[in-house]
Design a protein around this motif. Structure first.
Motif, PDB file in Angstrom:
ATOM      1  N   PHE A   1      14.004   9.015 -12.049  1.00 15.85           N
ATOM      2  CA  PHE A   1      14.107   7.797 -11.259  1.00 15.85           C
ATOM      3  C   PHE A   1      13.104   6.755 -11.745  1.00 15.85           C
ATOM      4  O   PHE A   1      13.405   5.559 -11.809  1.00 15.85           O
ATOM      5  N   ILE A   2      11.911   7.210 -12.085  1.00 12.65           N
ATOM      6  CA  ILE A   2      10.891   6.320 -12.633  1.00 12.65           C
ATOM      7  C   ILE A   2      11.272   5.868 -14.030  1.00 12.65           C
ATOM      8  O   ILE A   2      11.149   4.678 -14.380  1.00 12.65           O
ATOM      9  N   ASP A   3      11.733   6.778 -14.865  1.00 12.82           N
ATOM     10  CA  ASP A   3      12.037   6.443 -16.259  1.00 12.82           C
ATOM     11  C   ASP A   3      13.049   5.310 -16.371  1.00 12.82           C
ATOM     12  O   ASP A   3      12.895   4.401 -17.188  1.00 12.82           O
ATOM     13  N   VAL A   4      14.100   5.356 -15.558  1.00 21.21           N
ATOM     14  CA  VAL A   4      15.122   4.315 -15.681  1.00 21.21           C
ATOM     15  C   VAL A   4      14.602   2.967 -15.188  1.00 21.21           C
ATOM     16  O   VAL A   4      14.969   1.916 -15.731  1.00 21.21           O
ATOM     17  N   HIS A   5      13.726   2.968 -14.193  1.00 22.67           N
ATOM     18  CA  HIS A   5      13.156   1.705 -13.740  1.00 22.67           C
ATOM     19  C   HIS A   5      12.132   1.171 -14.744  1.00 22.67           C
ATOM     20  O   HIS A   5      12.042  -0.045 -14.959  1.00 22.67           O
ATOM     21  N   LEU A   6      11.382   2.061 -15.345  1.00 23.75           N
ATOM     22  CA  LEU A   6      10.487   1.612 -16.405  1.00 23.75           C
ATOM     23  C   LEU A   6      11.288   1.032 -17.563  1.00 23.75           C
ATOM     24  O   LEU A   6      10.857   0.087 -18.234  1.00 23.75           O
TER      25      LEU A   6
ATOM     26  N   PRO B   1      30.651   4.543 -19.251  1.00 24.42           N
ATOM     27  CA  PRO B   1      30.835   6.000 -19.166  1.00 24.42           C
ATOM     28  C   PRO B   1      29.793   6.686 -18.286  1.00 24.42           C
ATOM     29  O   PRO B   1      30.000   7.819 -17.853  1.00 24.42           O
ATOM     30  N   LEU B   2      28.673   5.990 -18.010  1.00 22.08           N
ATOM     31  CA  LEU B   2      27.602   6.590 -17.214  1.00 22.08           C
ATOM     32  C   LEU B   2      27.696   6.260 -15.729  1.00 22.08           C
ATOM     33  O   LEU B   2      26.923   6.788 -14.935  1.00 22.08           O
ATOM     34  N   ALA B   3      28.630   5.389 -15.363  1.00 17.26           N
ATOM     35  CA  ALA B   3      28.668   4.876 -13.991  1.00 17.26           C
ATOM     36  C   ALA B   3      28.735   5.993 -12.947  1.00 17.26           C
ATOM     37  O   ALA B   3      28.069   5.931 -11.910  1.00 17.26           O
ATOM     38  N   SER B   4      29.518   7.013 -13.233  1.00 22.01           N
ATOM     39  CA  SER B   4      29.653   8.106 -12.266  1.00 22.01           C
ATOM     40  C   SER B   4      28.480   9.080 -12.316  1.00 22.01           C
ATOM     41  O   SER B   4      28.367   9.964 -11.456  1.00 22.01           O
ATOM     42  N   GLU B   5      27.591   8.921 -13.310  1.00 23.33           N
ATOM     43  CA  GLU B   5      26.463   9.821 -13.470  1.00 23.33           C
ATOM     44  C   GLU B   5      25.163   9.261 -12.903  1.00 23.33           C
ATOM     45  O   GLU B   5      24.154   9.964 -12.858  1.00 23.33           O
ATOM     46  N   VAL B   6      25.196   7.987 -12.491  1.00 23.84           N
ATOM     47  CA  VAL B   6      23.971   7.353 -12.003  1.00 23.84           C
ATOM     48  C   VAL B   6      23.380   8.118 -10.818  1.00 23.84           C
ATOM     49  O   VAL B   6      22.158   8.160 -10.627  1.00 23.84           O
ATOM     50  N   LEU B   7      24.215   8.738 -10.014  1.00 19.62           N
ATOM     51  CA  LEU B   7      23.745   9.525  -8.872  1.00 19.62           C
ATOM     52  C   LEU B   7      22.703  10.566  -9.265  1.00 19.62           C
ATOM     53  O   LEU B   7      21.842  10.926  -8.451  1.00 19.62           O
ATOM     54  N   ARG B   8      22.774  11.034 -10.493  1.00 18.16           N
ATOM     55  CA  ARG B   8      21.886  12.117 -10.922  1.00 18.16           C
ATOM     56  C   ARG B   8      20.411  11.729 -10.948  1.00 18.16           C
ATOM     57  O   ARG B   8      19.543  12.604 -10.940  1.00 18.16           O
ATOM     58  N   ILE B   9      20.117  10.443 -10.977  1.00 18.08           N
ATOM     59  CA  ILE B   9      18.713  10.043 -11.036  1.00 18.08           C
ATOM     60  C   ILE B   9      18.036  10.143  -9.679  1.00 18.08           C
ATOM     61  O   ILE B   9      16.809  10.073  -9.579  1.00 18.08           O
ATOM     62  N   GLY B  10      18.815  10.305  -8.601  1.00 12.45           N
ATOM     63  CA  GLY B  10      18.240  10.383  -7.265  1.00 12.45           C
ATOM     64  C   GLY B  10      18.161   9.017  -6.614  1.00 12.45           C
ATOM     65  O   GLY B  10      18.835   8.068  -7.011  1.00 12.45           O
TER      66      GLY B  10
ATOM     67  N   THR C   1       0.839  -1.202   0.000  1.00 11.90           N
ATOM     68  CA  THR C   1       0.000   0.000   0.000  1.00 11.90           C
ATOM     69  C   THR C   1       0.873   1.251   0.000  1.00 11.90           C
ATOM     70  O   THR C   1       0.427   2.323   0.388  1.00 11.90           O
ATOM     71  N   GLY C   2       2.111   1.104  -0.439  1.00 12.48           N
ATOM     72  CA  GLY C   2       3.040   2.234  -0.439  1.00 12.48           C
ATOM     73  C   GLY C   2       2.783   3.196  -1.567  1.00 12.48           C
ATOM     74  O   GLY C   2       1.805   3.089  -2.325  1.00 12.48           O
ATOM     75  N   LEU C   3       3.683   4.157  -1.698  1.00 10.90           N
ATOM     76  CA  LEU C   3       3.575   5.140  -2.768  1.00 10.90           C
ATOM     77  C   LEU C   3       3.865   4.469  -4.104  1.00 10.90           C
ATOM     78  O   LEU C   3       4.724   3.585  -4.191  1.00 10.90           O
ATOM     79  N   PRO C   4       3.200   4.890  -5.164  1.00  6.86           N
ATOM     80  CA  PRO C   4       3.476   4.297  -6.477  1.00  6.86           C
ATOM     81  C   PRO C   4       4.950   4.341  -6.864  1.00  6.86           C
ATOM     82  O   PRO C   4       5.464   3.384  -7.444  1.00  6.86           O
ATOM     83  N   ILE C   5       5.656   5.420  -6.525  1.00  2.77           N
ATOM     84  CA  ILE C   5       7.072   5.502  -6.897  1.00  2.77           C
ATOM     85  C   ILE C   5       7.868   4.405  -6.194  1.00  2.77           C
ATOM     86  O   ILE C   5       8.785   3.816  -6.787  1.00  2.77           O
ATOM     87  N   ASN C   6       7.527   4.098  -4.941  1.00  2.00           N
ATOM     88  CA  ASN C   6       8.211   3.017  -4.234  1.00  2.00           C
ATOM     89  C   ASN C   6       7.827   1.656  -4.799  1.00  2.00           C
ATOM     90  O   ASN C   6       8.685   0.785  -4.976  1.00  2.00           O
ATOM     91  N   ILE C   7       6.546   1.463  -5.064  1.00  2.00           N
ATOM     92  CA  ILE C   7       6.100   0.169  -5.569  1.00  2.00           C
ATOM     93  C   ILE C   7       6.757  -0.129  -6.910  1.00  2.00           C
ATOM     94  O   ILE C   7       7.260  -1.237  -7.149  1.00  2.00           O
ATOM     95  N   VAL C   8       6.791   0.863  -7.799  1.00  2.00           N
ATOM     96  CA  VAL C   8       7.411   0.657  -9.110  1.00  2.00           C
ATOM     97  C   VAL C   8       8.889   0.335  -8.963  1.00  2.00           C
ATOM     98  O   VAL C   8       9.391  -0.674  -9.490  1.00  2.00           O
ATOM     99  N   THR C   9       9.614   1.172  -8.271  1.00  2.00           N
ATOM    100  CA  THR C   9      11.066   1.000  -8.213  1.00  2.00           C
ATOM    101  C   THR C   9      11.464  -0.221  -7.388  1.00  2.00           C
ATOM    102  O   THR C   9      12.438  -0.906  -7.722  1.00  2.00           O
TER     103      THR C   9
END
Length: 439
Positions: A315-320, A379-388, A268-276
Motif C-alpha cells: 500500500f505504501i509502495d504504490v503511493h510512493l 490489465p491490473l484494474a481488477s488486481e488493485v484490491l490486492r494492495i489493501g 498527528t496521524g499514523l505515518p501510513i495514513n499521512i503518506v497515503t
C-alpha cells in the motif's frame, strides 16, 4: 465474582481497579480515542502481572506506530500468560504477538482459529478488519468479502447494542457493496458511542460509497471538533472531508482542509495514513485539472521517503510510486520498481505484480505517456484490491486510468469506465474532467 472484560469474558487479574481500567482502555483503543495508552498503562501499574493488560497496551502502542514499546509489552504478555493465563488468554496473546511481530499470514490463521472458539474476544476480532487489517494486507483480492463473511458468521454472538460490532460490521458491508445496510449499521453503532473515531470513519466511508459527499462533509464538519487533534484518525477523517469537497469541484475548500489538517506538518496521524492521504489527495487534484504547488508535492514525497525508505509494504509502495513520479524522482522510482519486482519474484510481496506495475503506470502518467499508462493499468484494474486499503483510497488508481484513457484519446472506453464507476458509486460530475466526459 471473577473479573470480566467488556464483553463478559473472564480475565485473570486480582485487582478490581486493573480490571476496570482494562475495560475502559480497551474501549478507548477500539474507538481510536485518545487516552488508550495512558489508561492501559494504569491498568498494568495496578496489576503488573495482568497479561491481557500488557497485550492491550502493546496493541495500543502498535496502533500509534510505536513498535519498540509494542514489542516490549507483548513479550511481557506472552511470558505472563504462560504462567497464569487461561487457554483463551494464551491464544489471545499469541495472536497479538504474531500480528505485532509482522507475521501477517500466521497471525491471520491464528486469529480465525481463535475466533471460532471465542468470537466475542473483540481485541482479536478487530485484527483482520478495517482498511489496514490482516485481511486487507494479506494480498488477497477478496478481502472485502472475507471481512463480511467473518462478521456475519459471528453476528449472533453480539447484541444489537454492541457499538463496536455494529461499527465494523457496517464498514465491512459498505465496502463490499451493501452500502445502504452498511450505512445503517455504522450509524447505529455511532449513535451508541459518538466519542468513537472508528465509528465516524465508518459512517464517512459509507456516505462516500453512497455518493453522499455533501452529507459526509457536513457530518465531518459537525463531528471533527469533538475529536482531539492528537487522535490517530483526525487527519484521515479530515482527508475524507477534503476529498468530498474536491469531488464536487471546490478545490479551494479541499486545499484549505488539506493545509489545516492533512499535510505532514498538520497531521498527528499514523505515518501510513499521512503518506497515503497526502499523496492520493495531491495526485487527485492534479488529475482533476487543478494546480498543485510544487512545494506541497516536495513535502509529501520527502515525508514518505523518510518514513518508508525500505520497499515491501504494498500500500505504501504504490503511493510512493505516485509521489516519486509526480516530483520527477525517476531514479528513486525505478529503484522501487526494481526492488518490488525482486520481492514479487522471491514470493515475499503478498500483493504480487500489481505493485511494480502500478508504479510503472504512475511514471508513464507523470511523463504524459498516457497510452502506455493505459496499457499497464487496464490489465491490473481488477488486481488493485490486492494492495489493501479501502475503496475510497484505491479509487485514485481507477481515476488515473480514467484520465489516462481520456488523454490518450480513448473516449468511448473512458465513458464506459465512468459509467461503471457511477453505477458502483454515484458521485458529482462537477469536476472539469468529469464534465468533459459528460459532454
Amino acid at each position: 465474582m471473577a473479573p470480566i472484560d467488556g464483553r463478559g469474558l473472564p480475565i485473570t487479574t486480582s485487582s478490581g481497579e486493573a480490571a476496570a481500567l482494562y475495560r475502559e482502555g480497551v474501549d478507548l483503543l477500539l474507538s481510536a480515542w485518545p487516552g488508550a495508552v495512558e489508561t492501559l498503562r494504569r491498568a498494568v501499574e495496578a496489576d503488573p502481572g495482568f497479561a491481557l493488560a500488557h497485550a492491550a497496551l502493546a496493541r495500543a502502542h502498535a496502533v500509534r506506530a510505536e513498535p519498540q514499546d509494542a514489542r516490549r509489552h507483548i513479550a511481557q504478555a506472552v511470558e505472563l500468560a504462560q504462567v497464569n493465563g487461561t487457554e483463551r488468554e494464551r491464544s489471545h496473546v499469541e495472536a497479538l504477538s504474531l500480528a505485532i511481530g509482522g507475521q501477517g499470514a500466521r497471525a491471520l490463521d491464528r486469529v480465525l482459529t481463535h475466533l471460532d472458539t471465542w468470537p466475542r474476544d473483540v481485541v482479536i476480532f478487530g485484527l483482520p478488519l478495517g482498511a489496514f487489517g490482516l485481511f486487507a494486507f494479506s494480498g488477497m483480492a477478496g478481502h472485502d468479502q472475507a471481512r463480511v463473511d467473518l462478521c456475519e458468521r459471528h453476528a449472533a454472538q453480539f447484541s444489537d447494542e454492541d457499538w463496536w460490532f455494529l461499527t465494523y460490521r457496517g464498514w465491512s458491508q459498505a465496502e463490499n457493496g451493501a452500502v445502504a445496510l452498511g450505512r445503517d449499521l455504522a450509524e447505529r453503532g455511532f449513535a451508541l458511542r459518538p466519542a468513537n473515531a472508528n465509528g465516524a470513519h465508518a459512517v464517512s466511508h459509507a456516505m462516500f460509497e453512497e455518493g453522499s459527499g455533501a452529507a459526509a462533509e457536513a457530518f465531518i464538519e459537525d463531528w471533527l471538533p469533538s475529536y482531539d487533534r492528537s487522535g490517530v484518525l483526525h487527519g484521515h477523517i479530515a482527508w475524507h472531508q477534503a476529498l468530498a469537497a474536491l469531488e464536487r469541484g471546490d478545490a479551494a475548500r479541499a486545499l484549505s482542509i488539506y493545509d489545516g489538517y492533512v499535510q505532514p506538518a498538520a497531521s498527528t496521524g499514523l505515518p501510513i495514513n499521512i503518506v497515503t492521504d497526502t499523496v492520493s489527495f495531491l495526485w487527485r487534484m492534479a488529475a482533476y485539472g487543478h494546480g498543485v504547488p510544487a512545494e506541497l508535492w516536495r513535502q509529501a514525497a520527502d515525508y514518505a521517503e523518510e518514513k518508508f525508505p525500505t520497499p515491501g509494504q504494498a500500500f505504501i509502495d504504490v503511493h510512493l510510486g505516485l509521489a516519486q513520479a509526480a516530483t520527477g524522482r525517476t531514479g528513486l522510482l525505478q529503484q522501487r520498481i526494481d526492488d518490488t519486482t525482486r520481492l514479487v519474484e522471491a514470493g515475499t510481496l503478498a500483493a504480487g505484480p500489481v505493485v511494480p506495475g502500478m508504479c510503472r503506470a504512475a511514471l508513464a502518467f507523470a511523463e504524459e505517456r498516457y497510452a502506455t499508462c493505459v496499457a499497464i493499468l487496464e490489465p491490473l484494474a481488477s488486481e488493485v484490491l490486492r494492495i489493501g486499503g479501502s475503496g475510497a483510497q484505491r479509487e485514485v488508481f481507477h481515476d488515473t486510468l480514467l484520465v489516462a484513457l481520456m488523454r490518450s484519446g480513448e473516449t468511448e472506453k473512458a465513458r464506459r469506465l465512468l459509467d461503471q464507476r457511477l453505477h458502483r458509486r454515484p458521485s458529482p460530475r462537477d469536476s472539469a474532467w468529469m464534465r468533459s466526459l459528460a459532454a
